[in-house]
Design an enzyme around this catalytic site. Structure first.
Site, short mmCIF file in Angstrom:
data_model
loop_
_atom_site.label_atom_id
_atom_site.label_comp_id
_atom_site.label_asym_id
_atom_site.label_seq_id
_atom_site.Cartn_x
_atom_site.Cartn_y
_atom_site.Cartn_z
N ASP A 1 0.83 -1.21 0.00
CA ASP A 1 0.00 0.00 0.00
C ASP A 1 0.87 1.27 0.00
O ASP A 1 1.96 1.27 0.56
CB ASP A 1 -0.91 -0.02 1.24
CG ASP A 1 -2.06 0.95 1.12
OD1 ASP A 1 -2.33 1.43 0.00
OD2 ASP A 1 -2.70 1.25 2.14
N ASN B 1 -10.63 -3.26 -6.32
CA ASN B 1 -9.83 -2.22 -6.99
C ASN B 1 -10.39 -1.79 -8.35
O ASN B 1 -10.01 -0.74 -8.87
CB ASN B 1 -8.37 -2.65 -7.16
CG ASN B 1 -7.58 -2.63 -5.88
OD1 ASN B 1 -6.62 -3.38 -5.71
ND2 ASN B 1 -7.94 -1.75 -4.95
C1 FPP Z 1 -2.04 0.04 -3.27
O1 FPP Z 1 -1.59 1.38 -3.23
C2 FPP Z 1 -1.56 -0.62 -4.47
C3 FPP Z 1 -2.33 -1.22 -5.42
C4 FPP Z 1 -3.80 -1.29 -5.35
C5 FPP Z 1 -1.75 -1.80 -6.63
C6 FPP Z 1 -0.45 -2.54 -6.41
C7 FPP Z 1 0.18 -2.72 -7.71
C8 FPP Z 1 1.50 -2.76 -7.92
C9 FPP Z 1 2.52 -2.70 -6.85
C10 FPP Z 1 2.01 -2.83 -9.30
C11 FPP Z 1 1.66 -4.07 -10.08
C12 FPP Z 1 2.02 -5.34 -9.46
C13 FPP Z 1 2.67 -6.37 -10.03
C14 FPP Z 1 2.56 -7.70 -9.39
C15 FPP Z 1 3.49 -6.25 -11.22
P1 FPP Z 1 -2.65 2.55 -3.35
O2 FPP Z 1 -2.82 2.87 -4.78
O3 FPP Z 1 -3.90 2.17 -2.64
O4 FPP Z 1 -1.91 3.71 -2.61
P2 FPP Z 1 -2.54 4.84 -1.70
O5 FPP Z 1 -3.08 4.16 -0.45
O6 FPP Z 1 -1.39 5.74 -1.40
O7 FPP Z 1 -3.61 5.51 -2.50
#
Ligand code: FPP
Length: 243
Positions: free
Chosen positions: A29, A77
């Site tokens: 996250d 998501n």
């Molecule tokens: C959460 O951060 C992250 C995600 C929902 C997506 C995670 C994806 C990746 C790390 C990239 C793709 C993965 C692979 C396996 C290649 P957030 O967007 O909720 O962050 P925030 O809480 O700061 O808004």
């Protein structure tokens, strides 16, 4: 000399975990906030997050962890802005293409877990190929996409019904999870400073240790892994008993 030692990681020192820590899981996250703080769109954080994921995977393997599970995209998501969803999917597709190349030299057994029926037959064929061709590798990497813990449990029950089972037991749910046959995670790390599980590994986390880090995922480093591992070794796991 002691200062030098302080700045090294377990990996630098050639230290490895023992059998108490076979499986680590990450709720990655903080990508969006990381990007915003730099005045960039959230997608910028996801591409850095993907690079961090690769780096942390290699590090966990190096320190002797046998299984790693990451929450890459949840069933919830899809509610995000289309532009962001498209970019995460683009990163994910690119990752699968990389897997097809890297699997020859990598030590990882790539497994894609979740409700994969949403993906095209071509993409699923690639996921299956990567899984099949790396099955003998020593480090299992579960990548959870279109994954939800509740959906996983419901899916397990539906498969049991389809098999004609008349009774649902813990054992038969255990054998029908997306993570099966991996052991339950010993340690679940959530980065980004939030304190919730967000529908991740609901069944498997019954006795997992949780570690919450304020570090935003793109900044997460080997040193942060060491910190979580050290905290894990301070815990007394009782599984409901007394020690
Ligand atoms: C959460 O951060 C992250 C995600 C929902 C997506 C995670 C994806 C990746 C790390 C990239 C793709 C993965 C692979 C396996 C290649 P957030 O967007 O909720 O962050 P925030 O809480 O700061 O808004």
């Amino acid at each position: 000399m002691s200062l030098f030692k302080k700045n090294t990681t377990m990996g630098d020192r050639g230290e490895t975990v023992d059998d108490r820590l076979k499986h680590i899981a990450f709720i990655m996250d903080g990508n969006g906030r990381w990007a915003r703080r730099r005045g960039m769109p959230r997608e910028f954080g996801h591409s850095h997050g993907a690079a961090t994921f690769k780096k942390i995977g290699r590090y966990c393997e190096k320190i002797g962890i046998r299984y790693m599970t990451v929450y890459a995209f949840s069933t919830e998501n899809w509610k995000r802005p289309q532009k962001e969803v498209d970019e995460i999917m683009r990163i994910f597709y690119e990752y699968i293409e990389d897997c097809m190349i890297e699997m020859k030299t990598d030590n990882a057994h790539f497994r894609f877990i979740g409700n994969l029926s949403i993906f095209s037959p071509e993409l699923r064929a690639k996921m299956e190929k990567a899984d099949r061709e790396t099955v003998d590798k020593p480090f299992t990497l579960n990548i959870a996409v279109n994954y939800g813990g509740r959906e996983e449990i419901a899916n397990a029950c539906n498969r049991l019904i389809a098999e004609g089972k008349t009774q649902i037991t813990e054992e038969n749910i255990n054998s029908h999870l997306y993570t099966t046959p991996c052991p339950d995670p010993d340690l679940i790390v959530r980065t980004g400073g939030e304190y919730r599980t967000s529908n991740f590994l609901l069944w498997q986390s019954a006795y997992s240790e949780f570690y919450f880090s304020k570090t935003l995922w793109p900044d997460y480093s080997a040193k942060d892994v060491d910190e979580a591992v050290a905290a894990f070794y301070e815990r007394k796991r009782r599984y409901g008993g007394v020690v």
